[in-house]
Design a protein around this motif. Structure first.
Motif, PDB file in Angstrom:
ATOM      1  N   ILE A 194       0.831  -1.069  -0.045  1.00 12.06           N
ATOM      2  CA  ILE A 194       0.001  -0.087   0.148  1.00 12.06           C
ATOM      3  C   ILE A 194       0.850   1.162   0.016  1.00 12.06           C
ATOM      4  CG2 ILE A 194      -1.971  -1.131   0.898  1.00 12.06           C
ATOM      5  CD1 ILE A 194      -1.087   0.222   3.694  1.00 12.06           C
ATOM      6  N   ASN A 195       0.192   2.206  -0.486  1.00 12.40           N
ATOM      7  CA  ASN A 195       1.122   3.555  -0.911  1.00 12.40           C
ATOM      8  C   ASN A 195       0.438   4.568  -0.420  1.00 12.40           C
ATOM      9  OD1 ASN A 195       3.198   5.357  -1.348  1.00 12.40           O
ATOM     10  ND2 ASN A 195       3.508   4.607  -3.539  1.00 12.40           N
ATOM     11  N   PRO A 196      -0.143   4.838   0.985  1.00 12.22           N
ATOM     12  CA  PRO A 196      -1.206   5.944   1.330  1.00 12.22           C
ATOM     13  C   PRO A 196      -0.298   7.286   1.084  1.00 12.22           C
ATOM     14  CG  PRO A 196      -0.266   4.633   3.070  1.00 12.22           C
ATOM     15  CD  PRO A 196       0.265   3.774   2.041  1.00 12.22           C
ATOM     16  N   GLY A 197       0.705   7.324   1.119  1.00 16.64           N
ATOM     17  CA  GLY A 197       1.438   8.456   0.937  1.00 16.64           C
ATOM     18  C   GLY A 197       0.962   9.538  -0.130  1.00 16.64           C
ATOM     19  N   LYS A 198       0.501   8.796  -0.983  1.00 19.45           N
ATOM     20  CA  LYS A 198       0.146   9.539  -2.395  1.00 19.45           C
ATOM     21  C   LYS A 198      -1.191  10.771  -1.944  1.00 19.45           C
ATOM     22  CE  LYS A 198       1.407   6.166  -5.683  1.00 19.45           C
ATOM     23  NZ  LYS A 198       0.917   5.406  -6.892  1.00 19.45           N
ATOM     24  N   VAL A 199      -1.636  10.595  -0.835  1.00 21.33           N
ATOM     25  CA  VAL A 199      -2.575  11.654  -0.467  1.00 21.33           C
ATOM     26  C   VAL A 199      -1.893  13.091  -0.276  1.00 21.33           C
ATOM     27  CG1 VAL A 199      -4.171  10.029   0.595  1.00 21.33           C
ATOM     28  CG2 VAL A 199      -2.407  11.259   2.129  1.00 21.33           C
ATOM     29  N   PHE A 200      -0.660  13.156   0.080  1.00 19.81           N
ATOM     30  CA  PHE A 200       0.048  14.206   0.098  1.00 19.81           C
ATOM     31  C   PHE A 200       0.397  14.951  -1.226  1.00 19.81           C
ATOM     32  CE2 PHE A 200       1.526  12.333   4.106  1.00 19.81           C
ATOM     33  CZ  PHE A 200       1.019  13.152   5.195  1.00 19.81           C
ATOM     34  N   ASP A 201      -0.341  15.989  -1.626  1.00 23.90           N
ATOM     35  CA  ASP A 201      -0.147  16.534  -2.994  1.00 23.90           C
ATOM     36  C   ASP A 201       0.709  17.827  -2.780  1.00 23.90           C
ATOM     37  OD1 ASP A 201      -2.187  17.802  -1.524  1.00 23.90           O
ATOM     38  OD2 ASP A 201      -3.705  17.858  -3.316  1.00 23.90           O
ATOM     39  N   ALA A 202       1.190  18.154  -1.767  1.00 23.87           N
ATOM     40  CA  ALA A 202       2.046  19.484  -1.328  1.00 23.87           C
ATOM     41  C   ALA A 202       2.891  19.346  -0.291  1.00 23.87           C
ATOM     42  CB  ALA A 202       0.897  20.579  -1.246  1.00 23.87           C
ATOM     43  N   VAL A 203       4.034  19.797  -0.459  1.00 23.73           N
ATOM     44  CA  VAL A 203       4.964  19.789   0.555  1.00 23.73           C
ATOM     45  C   VAL A 203       5.391  21.176   0.710  1.00 23.73           C
ATOM     46  CG1 VAL A 203       7.332  18.995   1.269  1.00 23.73           C
ATOM     47  CG2 VAL A 203       5.944  17.372  -0.077  1.00 23.73           C
ATOM     48  N   MET A 204       5.411  21.776   2.060  1.00 21.67           N
ATOM     49  CA  MET A 204       6.003  23.063   2.307  1.00 21.67           C
ATOM     50  C   MET A 204       7.104  23.049   3.488  1.00 21.67           C
ATOM     51  SD  MET A 204       2.239  25.005   2.102  1.00 21.67           S
ATOM     52  CE  MET A 204       1.475  24.850   0.544  1.00 21.67           C
ATOM     53  N   PRO A 205       7.821  23.921   3.656  1.00 18.88           N
ATOM     54  CA  PRO A 205       8.375  24.094   4.900  1.00 18.88           C
ATOM     55  C   PRO A 205       7.652  24.435   6.104  1.00 18.88           C
ATOM     56  CG  PRO A 205       8.832  25.990   3.748  1.00 18.88           C
ATOM     57  CD  PRO A 205       7.924  25.144   2.768  1.00 18.88           C
ATOM     58  N   LEU A 206       7.980  24.039   7.545  1.00 16.66           N
ATOM     59  CA  LEU A 206       7.206  24.323   8.617  1.00 16.66           C
ATOM     60  C   LEU A 206       6.781  25.712   8.710  1.00 16.66           C
ATOM     61  CD1 LEU A 206       5.965  23.602  11.286  1.00 16.66           C
ATOM     62  CD2 LEU A 206       8.137  23.816  12.426  1.00 16.66           C
ATOM     63  N   GLU A 207       7.824  26.480   8.148  1.00 13.22           N
ATOM     64  CA  GLU A 207       7.574  27.993   8.320  1.00 13.22           C
ATOM     65  C   GLU A 207       6.337  28.610   7.641  1.00 13.22           C
ATOM     66  OE1 GLU A 207       9.270  30.066  10.519  1.00 13.22           O
ATOM     67  OE2 GLU A 207      10.663  28.663  11.134  1.00 13.22           O
ATOM     68  N   ALA A 208       5.918  27.683   6.542  1.00 11.08           N
ATOM     69  CA  ALA A 208       4.798  28.145   5.796  1.00 11.08           C
ATOM     70  C   ALA A 208       3.682  27.629   6.125  1.00 11.08           C
ATOM     71  CB  ALA A 208       5.160  27.884   4.385  1.00 11.08           C
ATOM     72  N   ALA A 209       3.448  27.165   7.693  1.00 10.82           N
ATOM     73  CA  ALA A 209       2.284  26.466   8.146  1.00 10.82           C
ATOM     74  C   ALA A 209       1.063  27.018   7.741  1.00 10.82           C
ATOM     75  CB  ALA A 209       2.518  26.190   9.537  1.00 10.82           C
ATOM     76  N   ALA A 210       1.107  28.394   7.842  1.00 12.92           N
ATOM     77  CA  ALA A 210      -0.253  29.164   7.765  1.00 12.92           C
ATOM     78  C   ALA A 210      -0.366  29.040   6.245  1.00 12.92           C
ATOM     79  CB  ALA A 210       0.043  30.834   7.718  1.00 12.92           C
ATOM     80  N   LYS A 211       0.366  28.821   5.212  1.00 17.40           N
ATOM     81  CA  LYS A 211       0.056  28.727   3.760  1.00 17.40           C
ATOM     82  C   LYS A 211      -0.733  27.444   3.653  1.00 17.40           C
ATOM     83  CE  LYS A 211       2.792  31.922   1.389  1.00 17.40           C
ATOM     84  NZ  LYS A 211       3.967  31.976   0.533  1.00 17.40           N
ATOM     85  N   ALA A 212      -0.099  26.338   4.417  1.00 16.55           N
ATOM     86  CA  ALA A 212      -0.408  24.870   4.240  1.00 16.55           C
ATOM     87  C   ALA A 212      -1.931  24.844   4.885  1.00 16.55           C
ATOM     88  CB  ALA A 212       0.522  23.984   5.018  1.00 16.55           C
ATOM     89  N   TYR A 213      -2.163  25.665   5.991  1.00  7.64           N
ATOM     90  CA  TYR A 213      -3.622  25.822   6.434  1.00  7.64           C
ATOM     91  C   TYR A 213      -4.546  26.298   5.294  1.00  7.64           C
ATOM     92  CZ  TYR A 213      -2.895  23.962  10.998  1.00  7.64           C
ATOM     93  OH  TYR A 213      -2.632  22.991  12.266  1.00  7.64           O
ATOM     94  N   SER A 214      -4.315  27.355   4.716  1.00 10.64           N
ATOM     95  CA  SER A 214      -5.237  28.060   3.703  1.00 10.64           C
ATOM     96  C   SER A 214      -5.338  27.236   2.543  1.00 10.64           C
ATOM     97  CB  SER A 214      -4.733  29.514   3.518  1.00 10.64           C
ATOM     98  OG  SER A 214      -3.262  29.511   2.817  1.00 10.64           O
TER      99      SER A 214
END
Lengths: 351, 351
Positions: A317-337
């Motif tokens: 199984i390869n469930p990691g495919k649900v991640f369609d974006a990677v951001m630095p921790l510093e950009a957490a606010a952008k990740a939420y939006s």
């Protein structure tokens, strides 16, 4: 260290926090290598649930053990570990029953432990993990996973285990027809979990082409874009005139539960794992009349971790495919939006 | 013929009705040898559910087949038969799935069949049974049961099968601790069903000495007279500090469901079979947080009849003991008031 703090609805800031240290003998300190934003993090972010005082956030992470307390027995410094979304002792009656989410030793990421000591959030550079033996699972023989593997390991914190819980709770398996309500990361993992458990006919409900495509890759045989009665009619048509045996509710709203119940045949089962918002109640008369079983809840992903980890490491199984974006921790606010605005299914944060 | 008619709350009259005849080729006419009053008959009797226009009442009976339609294949004139509380065709998807209570061919005792033709109530001298092959179960090798056997056969119409449904739905069985909420005929049968399924520790909730005594005879190991939190605390104390694995809700009120949920351990299961009254809803957040599974509903007693009948005929279960009063059909009004006032657990009516 740096950590994401929720200050209020729509207000995520990455700030300095004290470096975590061992505070009790059962602690470990983990240097986070990857964390992420959960659909349930969006409830306080959207103000749908009261966020409370500013506090660290995040409950999904993997990382390397940096220090352990004197009483930690199953972990060593340098281990790559997966942290389930719920902290658990592993020894109380609830933990022994496989319901680690009801562990008697109350502690939560971004909150405090049973001694009242603060616990870091997962969206941080490092985390003090209370009850480390009961909580963390070491990944055998791997210390530097490649990106694809790291993503899949990270889903075992929550979304893959939660999808598995939905599938198990709805009795998905060979010979059973399945409907999955919800095309977020949990819904997609629920499709994968139903497929893994042997279901052959899996109908995913989605109106987003990218999510529908991933659902198909994970094992969905059909996609239904309708909602409400039209969706149930469509399910019935696809299944030769009967509704589904197993329906996986992966959203948590009154509408999604209603959708799930509409799609379930008499005597069928609903597995629900969406965190309930808005005071949803279950219509007992509908359940009674149709003999619909309802099970699920806060997924004890710690319980499922060893078995799912085995399949991830074997590559089945390869469930990691649900991640369609990677951001630095510093950009957490952008990740939420990005997740709030559905521009991303799930965002991985790299400290 | 004579038949009990409900005219309104508190108003049961035994009146003359036309003798039943074969109206469709799948009918049988059954001469009733024993029927009875159900706890659920008390809801319209008490006005807790709108009784509607005057109509025949009763949905539990045994009797002798007096006539069959041309298409009836599994029954012969002279057979002793048991009528489940729900009429079912035996062939539609719901029936094939073992959920005969959701049969697509809607028909009800004391109401009408799918053709709009009237159907007699069970508290009558005789009954036209639509869909006779799918509905009735013949008792092999017995035409004149003694009183004790007749009573046990009659419980297979409803209460014993319903107790069994509660036990199955709550996953009662070996190694599982059981609590039964409700000491009516269904609750008592649920104790017997849990015992039959192999549960060793069965806590019955009762405040009536006679019902508690029968619960013990049926397999209860403990009796709890408390209610609410005190009852849950008592269950926890009896079970060594944990709540029950399986809780059987056999009443149908908001209070009884609350009691059931309070007594269930995290990850445990509630089987509910009490007909819901008063718009009870299920608290989804409690279920979510504690991972409590809820299953059950209108019991498909037709599905369980063959297996339970075998045990009744073998004498290994004797559910007929729930009948603590026998009255002539003409005294139906007295039977209702005796049950309403809890002077009787369950009253058998002899036409």
């Amino acid at each position: 260290m740096r950590a994401a703090i929720i200050h209020g609805p729509g207000d995520i800031r990455v700030e300095d926090r004290p470096d975590p240290k061992i505070l009790t003998p059962t602690d470990a300190v983990v240097r986070v290598t990857a964390s992420c934003v959960c659909g349930s993090d969006l409830w306080p972010y959207r103000g749908a649930r009261e966020p409370g005082d500013p506090h660290p956030i995040g409950h999904e992470f993997i990382g390397i053990v940096e220090a352990i307390g004197d009483q930690v027995r199953t972990l060593s410094v340098g281990d790559l570990v997966i942290a389930p979304w719920a902290i658990s002792c592993g020894q109380c009656p609830a933990c022994r029953d496989g319901v680690q989410t009801s562990c008697g030793h109350r502690a939560s990421w971004g909150g405090s432990d049973e001694h009242g000591l603060p616990v870091d959030g997962g969206q941080s550079e490092a985390v003090r993990v209370p009850l480390a033996d009961g909580t963390l699972v070491a990944v055998p023989g791997v210390s530097q996973p490649d990106d694809a593997l790291a993503k899949s390991l990270l889903t075992l914190s929550d979304v893959m285990g939660t999808g598995h819980h939905a599938a198990l709770s709805a009795k998905a398996g060979p010979g059973r027809t399945v409907v999955v309500v919800g095309d977020g990361a949990v819904g997609l993992c629920a499709v994968l979990a139903a497929k893994r458990l042997g279901a052959e006919r899996i109908i995913a409900m989605s109106r987003h082409a990218d999510r529908a495509a991933l659902a198909r890759e994970f094992g969905a045989t059909d996609i239904v874009a309708e909602r409400g009665k039209a969706a149930a009619d469509q399910v019935k048509a696809l299944l030769g005139g009967v509704l589904a045996d197993s329906v996986l509710e992966c959203v948590g709203t009154a509408e999604s539960m209603d959708q799930a119940l509409r799609c379930t045949r008499p005597g069928g089962a609903v597995g629900f794992v969406g965190v309930p918002v808005g005071g949803a109640e279950l219509p007992v008369w509908t359940l009674f009349r149709k003999n619909i079983a309802v099970a699920g809840g806060a997924a004890p992903t710690r319980e499922y971790l060893p078995e799912l980890l085995e399949d991830v490491l074997a590559g089945t199984i390869n469930p990691g495919k649900v991640f369609d974006a990677v951001m630095p921790l510093e950009a957490a606010a952008k990740a939420y939006s990005a997740m709030d605005e559905r521009r991303a299914i799930k965002v991985l944060l790299r400290p």
